[in-house]
Design an enzyme around this catalytic site. Structure first.
Site, PDB file in Angstrom:
ATOM      1  CB  SER C  66      -0.947   0.022   1.201  1.00  0.00           C
ATOM      2  OG  SER C  66      -1.948  -0.935   1.043  1.00  0.00           O
ATOM      3  CE  LYS C  69      -4.387   1.183  -0.995  1.00  0.00           C
ATOM      4  NZ  LYS C  69      -3.754  -0.129  -1.042  1.00  0.00           N
ATOM      5  CE1 TYR C 192      -4.773  -0.723  -5.022  1.00  0.00           C
ATOM      6  CE2 TYR C 192      -5.355  -3.048  -4.979  1.00  0.00           C
ATOM      7  CZ  TYR C 192      -5.113  -1.868  -4.316  1.00  0.00           C
ATOM      8  OH  TYR C 192      -5.218  -1.817  -2.952  1.00  0.00           O
ATOM      9  CE1 TYR C 244      -3.797  -0.257   4.693  1.00  0.00           C
ATOM     10  CE2 TYR C 244      -2.218  -0.993   6.339  1.00  0.00           C
ATOM     11  CZ  TYR C 244      -2.604  -0.871   5.019  1.00  0.00           C
ATOM     12  OH  TYR C 244      -1.804  -1.379   4.031  1.00  0.00           O
ATOM     13  CB  VAL C 262      -0.232  -5.897   4.225  1.00  0.00           C
ATOM     14  CG1 VAL C 262      -1.496  -5.197   4.699  1.00  0.00           C
ATOM     15  CG2 VAL C 262      -0.266  -6.191   2.746  1.00  0.00           C
TER      16      VAL C 262
END
Lengths: 308, 308, 308, 308
Positions: C66, C69, C192, C244, C262
């Site tokens: 992530s 992102k 993605y 998160y 993660v």
């Protein structure tokens, strides 16, 4: 009917379900309920012809709890125009546990139906507005329907519920914040918990609710309590909403309208035939009497009286 | 810094945002707030060196409302061990409107953070348990921080809030049903609404909160109010949770910790530099002062003091 | 600064956090991640003056997951007008787990922010629409930022994620049903998951993200990647939404903007000072590297660089 | 029965409800449905004795849409052990709109009942696993039940639904992410949309579903389709879950099991008496045929056949 109703039939059914005792869990959120011995069993049937069948401890009184919600609605139907009731409470199953606030907030303080806590509290608020002595009046109605003058509240249970009122007070205040509550929250909850604390036996329950099997007419005293249309409507509501979040399963398995209470009692109705009450204190995960549901399933199968 | 702080700078900013008046909406859930004239504007800045800058009605008092939540938390930090506080209230943004019950039910009565209503009510419950006179004590703290002995509650506002307590009573009773509430709900709400009704001016606000820009030390009286670490923690909480469900947008646009109230005030902090307060009664859809946010954005840009 | 940055400082920090290994849980939803040895530790710091500090396995590459992102958003900011981006994705913390559909349905297919899965998938959809070869282009950007030509996707990881795409496909189709998705769902997810599968070392991460500590300018090659304002905005989003549903706790404890993956990596930014990357594969219950958070907390305390 | 069934009775009912046309809204999410002229009306009744009554355009075919969900469940009951079905789909009303993902996520991918989209898609997934040609097999079953060899899919409708599959694909992928889906999502949706696109007339519908009024035996060809117990169970499910989130209201007002489709058709069952179908394309806010519900209410009142 495949099998004829009889005391022996009921005894046979209680015999068959007795092994289920120990698989459920007695309601324990207030001490007065937690102390009820779990091995007690009772069943009664009352036909529209006035025949009474009994088995087990059918004359032992217990806390009717949410079964009283049907009586509150019945009483409201005699004091309000229907549209006044149905603009303050819905007619749809809730799809959520009986005391959840989530749906109530999303739906702007209008409870899903009169048989979840929020709905019954709104109905009690309506009774509080129109009756000068709502607690006394409810007892009079029940005594009239059952022809039993000593049915009464258990004030220890009512007091104990008042000491654990937080969740229901939260529900009531939420409805008040949306403008769907007229009276003082604590006063209405006091009435509501008294209704829940009423003690009746299976025999008294089947007499009391005989009007639901008999087009609105009390079998015992022949008085028209509500109209035939209202009777069908209450039965429909019991079928779709009467068994907490196990209503669908109950309709699927047993197929007759019913209303349960956490005291372990269930009243059920076979329209134009009979009312039946069972009592076994241990509950399943939905909060319905575990052995009681099994007893009703056996009865429905044996006498062939699913409404479906 | 691109531009130096000055009274002229603040006046220039108020000039630029004045056209926004009319685009927001004054809080109208209680009459006392609904009647506030919307065209009032004020701004004040107080540096860690003790310099004060003012513009507009910087000495006019208004209802600080939720800005008091920061003071409640500060007071609780002086009376409780930190772990006692953070086991009863979380530190995460809520992602939902400030008075929603949905999240509170799903998360078992533990409010998301001390700056939503539920969280501030729990903090007030804690103060109620430990302080003999929680209302008087809060005034003493504020008067000490601002060196202004006549800061007081507006009892009309407090009374008016009490008359509209349903939503907050529902929140408090829900927490009580989960065991996260110690005192009588109505008593705690009475204290909570008094805290919300405190009236302060922008000048008083920047003095009062100077410790948040100064490592926990009150600029005016040099007393260490909370530790430097606790100061950073409160600032972090204000950044992530201080602006209702507009906290992300506020951090994105303006980039400094702030706490708003529905009275139209905002207090914001540039660590190690200054506190700034703005007041403009009209709110945006998240409940934050519309022109106030614009003023802070201009200030942050002009003096180049985003924390990012 | 209390303590000066040095390799020894980082080594000291890794020493202190090593006992935490075993208290978290390596991500196990795909085999390629589940097999990563949990005892690996790494840390790197890169200042805006171009000084690099390293400790542990700082040159060992791992799956950035992530963390990508932030790069997707950066790339989108170079290809779209800002308003085009922010009408398709919000800027608020989600208050719910990173892959929940509930909020997305309630908010009509507009994800809360670009750092939850739904938001990053929308950003990827936007890149898919404007870039002729979005996978290749992302690699080029990262190679340019790090001056490291062999940074690449791990195609085994990407393939494994594709085999477990159901939850993200559900998210993407839900957004498509609300009209917030332009391209083929499977094609976008393929891009993605490739972004998630990028492998970088801590050293490469701190170089890559140096523009976030340096007003938008890549420290290595002096190119302006995004504007200073956009840089502050990304840092603000990382602070409020980057960890998160542990973002509030992270801001409270550590007080600097960060983004975790993660795979156990975290990139964090002290504006105008340095970027820092840590890697430890075991995650806490929010999905952030357990020992990594502890390392950043120690660093922030030692060098006194909370932004608050 | 108060009134005897007759063609004239049905015509009289259609006459009475005709003024309701214009008060509802034709389904418009796909062009093929949006173009249906709203003024069409039809009604048919088929008794367990094989008598047929008709009125209006009773032989005009229309898109049965969700009415097909009852046929999918019936077919599944002939191919699976009951416990295999009920571990993958529940029996409770949903309390939420028919295509909501919220409940599905909270309940770990197990749909509430087989008559909401999620539940019917799971049932279709089960049929896909056990039938070699699930689309062809469904047509064979319907042709057998109705003795009408030319009942068929409308491939334009099916194709149009495939072009708007996002919401249902999101639902299916969500179930897949929880392990409650066996086959390729797109393949199953293709079958599912074909089932929805089946075109039948009211006359064909009452013949097709005659087994639900006749203890599981098809009135036309005397074959036992499902057991009497399963028949009661399907009827119970239709009563509690058959009318989207208007099931409670339908039970309350009309009091018989029914299943509606967004094409404007409704099939309803009076156990041991007759099946009845109505068609009027305009829908109420719950997605049920507005005039169709009114027609069934009139019929139930006139022939006195509420099940309550």
């Amino acid at each position: 009917m495949t099998t004829t109703l009889s005391n022996a039939l009921l005894s046979d059914i209680l015999q068959q379900i007795r092994p289920l005792i120990g698989q459920g869990k007695v309601a324990d959120y207030i001490p007065a309920l937690a102390q009820v011995p779990p091995e007690q069993l009772a069943m009664a049937v009352y036909t529209v012809d006035g025949e009474l069948y009994q088995s087990g401890m059918a004359d032992k009184r217990f806390s009717i709890q949410s079964i009283s919600k049907v009586l509150s609605l019945t009483l409201a139907l005699t004091r309000y125009e229907e549209h006044e009731i149905w603009q303050r409470v819905g007619k749809e199953p809730s799809g959520l546990p009986f005391n959840s606030l989530i749906q109530l907030e999303m739906e702007k303080g209008i409870p899903r139906n009169p048989f979840i806590n929020a709905g019954a509290i709104v109905i009690t608020d309506m009774l509080q507005s129109r009756l000068s002595a709502p607690k006394q009046r409810m007892l009079e109605v029940i005594r009239f329907l059952t022809d039993t003058p000593d049915i009464c509240y258990n004030s220890v249970v009512a007091k104990s519920e008042m000491e654990h009122l937080s969740r229901n007070a939260s529900i009531a205040y939420l409805m008040k914040s949306f403008g769907n509550f007229e009276n003082d929250v604590i006063t209405v909850l006091e009435t509501y918990f008294h209704y829940c604390s009423i003690e009746m036996s299976c025999t008294e329950l089947v007499r009391c609710f005989s009007y639901l099997a008999n087009q609105g007419i009390c079998v015992g005293n022949k008085n028209q309590i509500i109209t035939p249309r209202q009777t069908r409507q209450i039965n429909a509501l019991m079928l779709t909403c009467g068994m907490y979040d196990g209503a669908g399963e109950f309709a699927f398995r047993i197929g007759i309208p019913g209303k349960s209470g956490v005291g372990g009692g269930i009243i059920a109705v076979v329209p134009d035939a009979f009312t039946v009450a069972v009592w076994s204190p241990e509950l399943d995960k939905s909060g319905n009497s575990l052995a009681g549901c099994a007893a009703l399933e056996l009865l429905a199968n044996k006498v062939g009286r699913s409404i479906f």
